[in-house]
Structure formats: C-alpha cells, structure tokens
Design an enzyme around this catalytic site. Structure first.
Site, mmCIF file in Angstrom:
data_model
loop_
_atom_site.group_PDB
_atom_site.id
_atom_site.type_symbol
_atom_site.label_atom_id
_atom_site.label_comp_id
_atom_site.label_asym_id
_atom_site.label_seq_id
_atom_site.Cartn_x
_atom_site.Cartn_y
_atom_site.Cartn_z
ATOM 1 N N HIS A 186 0.837 -1.197 0.000
ATOM 2 C CA HIS A 186 0.000 0.000 0.000
ATOM 3 C C HIS A 186 0.874 1.250 0.000
ATOM 4 O O HIS A 186 2.046 1.198 0.324
ATOM 5 C CB HIS A 186 -0.969 0.013 1.180
ATOM 6 N N HIS A 242 0.868 5.537 1.054
ATOM 7 C CA HIS A 242 0.259 6.610 1.837
ATOM 8 C C HIS A 242 0.419 7.918 1.063
ATOM 9 O O HIS A 242 1.492 8.174 0.510
ATOM 10 C CB HIS A 242 0.989 6.805 3.171
#
Length: 140
Positions: A98, A100
């Site tokens: 992932h 950010h």
C-alpha cells in the site's frame, strides 16, 4: 483474488472491516486512514494480497496502482492545497502492499514526531471522503 485471512487490508477489501472509500475499481482501493497523520491522509491498497509494493510481479498491475495513486494525489491537492503531499510506500506495520498520501503543511519528520493515535471519528471521515471524491478527475 488472492487474500490473506488475517490481513487487516484484505478484510477491508472483502468488506469485513469498515472503510471510508475515496476510489475503488477491480484492482485497487483508496481509503482514508483511520489513524491519519493529517486531514486527508489516504491509503492506496492493491486488492490482491502482496506483502510489499516491490514484490508485485505483474507490471500492468503495478502501473495501475501507481497511476491511481497519482489520480488520488491530484484530488488531494485540489481538495486541500497543501504545501507538501507526502508519499510513502509501506508494508511494515501491515504486510500488504500500500501507499500513503499525506497532505501537510509540515514535513514528514515534524508530523510523525507529534502524532498521537486517537479513536477515529467515522462521520468526519465519511464527509471528508465525499469532498475528495468530488475532486477526482471524471475521466479516470
């Protein structure tokens, strides 16, 4: 779709954990962090479980993740007009690929040094997700 039954992000993708979605398609999902470093802190998650961004073996999927991250970054810039838009690739706390995106007036070291985790206000996050969605480009 490959998932890990114990992974928090896989549970979000499967709808087992609540989330505040900014964007979703067949391959990726963008949500607001429930432990944001700043207002608008977004996470862009690959739906299939991969432990690290760099471990994604399909270049088409990797490219799609990065292009959608760019779309979300543009929407965050339009929504917040931050001085900085901090970009981080993660996979340490949660072993699921992932990224950010953190709109901020301060640099990363300054905001991390003063961050304190608190219980999320889901109503505020839902309204914020709606604001950001309005700024996503319609042709993406």
């Amino acid at each position: 779709m490959e998932t890990d039954p114990s992974c928090a992000f896989c549970k979000i993708v499967r709808g087992e954990f609540p989330s505040h979605k900014i964007y979703e398609d067949d391959l990726v999902m963008a949500i607001l962090s429930i432990d944001p470093l700043r207002e608008g802190h977004a996470l862009i998650i690959k739906k299939n479980h991969w432990p690290k961004i760099w471990s994604i073996t399909d270049n088409r999927l990797y490219s799609h993740l990065m292009l959608k991250t760019k779309d979300i970054a543009l929407a965050l810039n339009k929504t917040f007009s931050p001085t900085h838009l901090i970009e981080l690739a993660e996979g340490m706390d949660i072993q699921h690929a992932h990224l950010h995106l953190i709109p901020s007036e301060k640099v990363y070291g300054e905001i991390v040094a003063t961050h304190q985790t608190k219980e999320p206000d889901h109503q505020v996050l839902e309204e914020l997700a709606k604001r950001i969605k309005k700024n996503l480009l319609k042709d993406h």
